[in-house]
Structure formats: structure tokens, C-alpha cells
Write an enzyme that holds these catalytic residues in place. Structure first.
Site, mmCIF file in Angstrom:
data_model
loop_
_atom_site.group_PDB
_atom_site.id
_atom_site.type_symbol
_atom_site.label_atom_id
_atom_site.label_comp_id
_atom_site.label_asym_id
_atom_site.label_seq_id
_atom_site.Cartn_x
_atom_site.Cartn_y
_atom_site.Cartn_z
ATOM 1 N N VAL A 114 -31.265 -2.878 -4.559
ATOM 2 C CA VAL A 114 -32.320 -3.704 -4.348
ATOM 3 C C VAL A 114 -32.818 -4.764 -5.293
ATOM 4 O O VAL A 114 -33.229 -6.068 -4.874
ATOM 5 C CB VAL A 114 -33.659 -2.631 -4.114
ATOM 6 C CG1 VAL A 114 -34.707 -3.422 -3.632
ATOM 7 C CG2 VAL A 114 -33.162 -1.666 -3.025
ATOM 8 N N CYS A 115 -32.703 -4.455 -6.400
ATOM 9 C CA CYS A 115 -32.960 -5.471 -7.422
ATOM 10 C C CYS A 115 -32.117 -6.703 -7.383
ATOM 11 O O CYS A 115 -32.598 -7.743 -7.872
ATOM 12 C CB CYS A 115 -32.816 -4.760 -8.942
ATOM 13 S SG CYS A 115 -33.334 -3.306 -9.149
ATOM 14 N N SER A 116 -31.021 -6.563 -6.921
ATOM 15 C CA SER A 116 -30.061 -7.808 -6.954
ATOM 16 C C SER A 116 -30.483 -8.695 -5.764
ATOM 17 O O SER A 116 -29.919 -9.816 -5.947
ATOM 18 C CB SER A 116 -28.723 -7.362 -6.735
ATOM 19 O OG SER A 116 -28.242 -6.500 -7.838
#
Lengths: 203, 191
Positions: A94-96
Site C-alpha cells: 500500500v505504501c508503495s
């Protein structure tokens, strides 16, 4: 016949290095879009107790930035609203995607006189490598690596395994917290919610 | 003799490396599942006209008024998709200016995991001229053999009863619009 085979063998031997080089090049090419992202699976949605709330003065911090400088919250006081985007870890699914999303909406931040500081507990070399593949980022990316997760801890959003929550905190120009969202770590916060909160900031 | 065999084996091995770019080769979309997926109709009149859709609130890909549909599965958040957007626009222009292909294929983007707002941000930011449709709850993931890596492109042709047949899948960015254009042309025109 033997002569022919001998010739074939010789020419194959001569070609082998070329074939190896080509094969490696093609593989490197494939590797390029092969995911470098590590999938940790589904995690406990939140795993901390926030120490800040709307109306509080945001705890100040000064962190190392991927460009080599320092980024301090106090520097924006009286100048700009600040969105703090804490993400758990580099190279996770998700962070990417979350920051690359923010990267194409600079004007939505600017329209509300806001800037963005992305923060993770990763160290600078990791953040450098990770954000490098997102393209040129217009916002600050700060490392809360040492003392480990100190800023996240001050805000009460450091999880028990040492990564930060996926949290969005909006600090207005006077240094007061206007919005706190500790999001489910497994999913991406909706862009429209952030924009809605930005629009609510005092003009 | 043994040396020769080893050389041959080595070459076969090397050649095999050419054709195995990881899971990308094995990625499949279930054609039946794709045919049955219902998407929210685009709001704009131009988009509806381009796709040849009625005023119904939802549509299936098979209802699109062309022989084939080129689907781009993307996400507003995906940096590779962002980087590839100009190439995608170029591909759309190539299709639209090709007299053989323009009537045969319609280009559509499915923003997987994206809300309508997020899809619109992508559309505006990169001036995408073809319709982009949100797939907020990752529905397209359910008909995929592997986790979808965005962008992924699928060319599908309509069969009887608005069922789709998948002609081509490309996992990853296009990079070269001309090359991709030629590959769709070969599949749809020169037959």
C-alpha cells in the site's frame, strides 16, 4: 561432416558469450517491472494508541530528509499548512502507491496552502532507493529511523513491531492539529477524504 | 560428443531464459468473468458515444459497440502507470488515426482499487482521452490468475452473446506505442 560439426561447435562457442549477454539483458529488463515489493500479508488494522488529538499543538520534530537536509515542523509555522503522512514501511504494497498518488496532486495541496511531509521509520538509503522508483517527488520525505520511530512514538502511532501506523495528520499554520486519521494499515486512505479535510482548513 | 551435448544444452537453457520473464507470462484473466463484470457507465456524453453505450447506469465490456476492446487495468496511485500515461495516449492517438483499426477497437481504462474521484484525477492529470472507469472494490482481481500488476493490458474480441475472447495480455507498461499498436493491428486487421 565432422568438419561441419567442428565448425558448428566453434561458431556456437563463439556465439555463446553473446547469447549469455543478451539473455541477461532481457532478464534484467523483465526484472525491471517484476515487483520488488514485499507483501507482508494482512496485518492488525491498527496497533497503537494515538497521543495527539485535534486541537493539540503538534509535537515538533526535526528529521533527516532524503535530499540530505533536515525537515523541521517548526519551519512551516506561520507559512504553510502541513500534511504529515506516516507510512509503515518502504517496499510494502500500500505504501508503495500512496505517495506516488500524492505526487500527482501537488496542485490540490497548493490550492489549500499546504505542503506534505512523508515520514517512515526506514533509514535514508532505503528511502532513497524506494522513492527513486516513484519518480521525482515534490514533497519532503523524512526518515524517522533514529532514535527509532521517535516521532511516531511522540504522536502515539508507533506499532508494537516498530513500524508506524498509516496515519495522516494535518497541522495548520499556527501549529495546531486539525485532523488525525489512523487508517487501517492494510488499505489506502482515499484521496478525496484528504482533499475534503484540506478544504476545511482556515483560509 | 559430450562437449557438444553440453553446448547444445547450454544454448537451449540460454534461449529458454529469453521467454521466461517470470509470472508475467502465466498471467491470465478469466474471459467469462470479464464478460460478466458490470461497470458503472461513464458520465460524459462523449465517453458514452465513443463506447456506443445506452443510458443504462451500468455496462459490460461486451455491450461496447466495437468488435474488440482494449482494456488497460491501472491505478491512479501506480507510478509505473503514471510514467506510461503519455505512451498510452500516443497509442490511443495511433488507433484513432488508423482507418482500419479505429472502428474495430475501443480503448477503456479500469482503475482498480480507485474511487471515481481518483480515476478522474488520473484522467485530468494525464489528459487521457478515452474513458476511465473505477473499480473501487478490486473486482477485476477476482477474475485474475495472479495479483494484478498495474498496468496490465488486455485485448478482447466479442463473440456471440456479448461474450469475450481474450486475444492478448500484456503485463507491465507499454513503453513503445508503435510496437504495441502493430501487435493489435496484426490481431484485428490483417486477417
Amino acid at each position: 561432416m565432422t568438419e561441419f560439426l567442428h565448425y558448428l561447435r566453434k561458431s556456437m562457442l563463439r556465439l555463446t558469450p553473446l547469447v549469455i549477454v543478451l539473455a541477461l539483458a532481457v532478464n534484467a529488463f523483465a526484472e525491471d517491472f517484476k515487483s520488488s515489493v514485499y507483501n507482508p500479508g494482512s496485518l492488525k488494522p491498527t496497533d497503537s494508541s494515538p497521543l495527539v488529538k485535534v486541537g493539540d499543538i503538534a509535537p515538533d520534530f526535526s528529521l533527516q530528509d532524503i535530499t540530505g537536509g533536515k525537515v523541521s515542523l517548526a519551519n512551516f509555522r506561520g507559512k504553510q499548512n502541513v500534511v504529515l503522512s506516516f507510512v509503515p514501511a518502504a517496499w510494502t504494497p500500500v505504501c508503495s502507491q500512496q505517495w506516488p498518488g500524492y505526487n500527482i496532486v501537488k496542485e490540490l495541496f497548493e490550492a489549500n496552502d499546504a505542503t506534505l511531509i512523508g515520514i517512515s521509520v526506514d533509514n535514508i538509503p532505503t528511502l532513497h532507493a524506494w522513492t527513486h522508483q516513484m519518480g521525482d517527488l515534490w514533497f519532503h520525505v523524512a526518515s524517522d529511523f533514529w532514535p527509532h520511530g521517535e516521532v511516531a512514538r511522540k504522536y502515539g502511532i508507533l506499532r508494537s513491531d516498530g513500524v508506524a501506523e498509516r496515519a495522516t495528520i494535518i497541522v495548520d499554520k499556527t501549529g495546531v492539529i486539525r485532523y488525525v486519521e489512523v487508517h487501517d494499515i492494510n488499505t489506502i486512505p482515499r484521496l478525496e477524504n484528504l482533499v475534503k479535510e484540506l478544504k476545511k482548513l482556515p483560509k | 560428443m559430450r562437449t557438444r551435448l553440453l553446448i547444445v544444452l547450454a544454448i537451449i537453457f540460454q534461449l529458454a531464459m529469453f521467454v521466461s520473464p517470470g509470472e508475467a507470462q502465466d498471467f491470465k484473466l478469466d474471459a467469462k468473468g470479464l464478460s460478466q463484470m458490470r461497470f458503472p457507465s461513464p458520465e460524459g456524453v462523449a465517453a458514452k458515444k465513443y463506447l456506443g453505450l445506452s443510458d443504462a447506469p451500468e455496462f459490460t465490456l461486451g455491450q461496447i459497440g466495437s468488435e474488440a476492446v482494449l482494456v488497460m487495468i491501472f491505478s491512479m496511485y501506480c507510478p509505473v502507470c503514471q510514467k506510461d500515461a503519455p505512451v498510452v495516449n500516443q497509442l490511443y492517438q495511433m488507433i484513432e488515426s488508423d482507418p482500419n483499426l479505429r472502428s474495430k477497437v475501443r480503448f477503456i481504462g479500469i482503475g482498480t482499487g480507485n474511487t471515481p474521484y481518483e480515476v478522474e484525477v488520473f484522467q485530468k492529470k494525464f489528459s487521457i482521452k478515452f474513458p476511465l472507469i473505477p473499480d473501487d472494490d478490486f473486482s477485476i482481481q477476482k477474475i485474475s490468475s495472479h495479483d494484478i500488476r498495474t498496468p496490465t493490458f488486455a485485448l478482447a474480441r466479442k463473440k456471440a452473446g456479448n461474450q469475450l475472447e481474450i486475444l492478448k495480455i500484456k503485463v507491465g507498461e507499454i513503453r513503445e506505442a508503435r510496437e504495441f499498436f502493430d501487435s493489435i493491428s496484426r490481431l484485428l486487421v490483417s486477417r
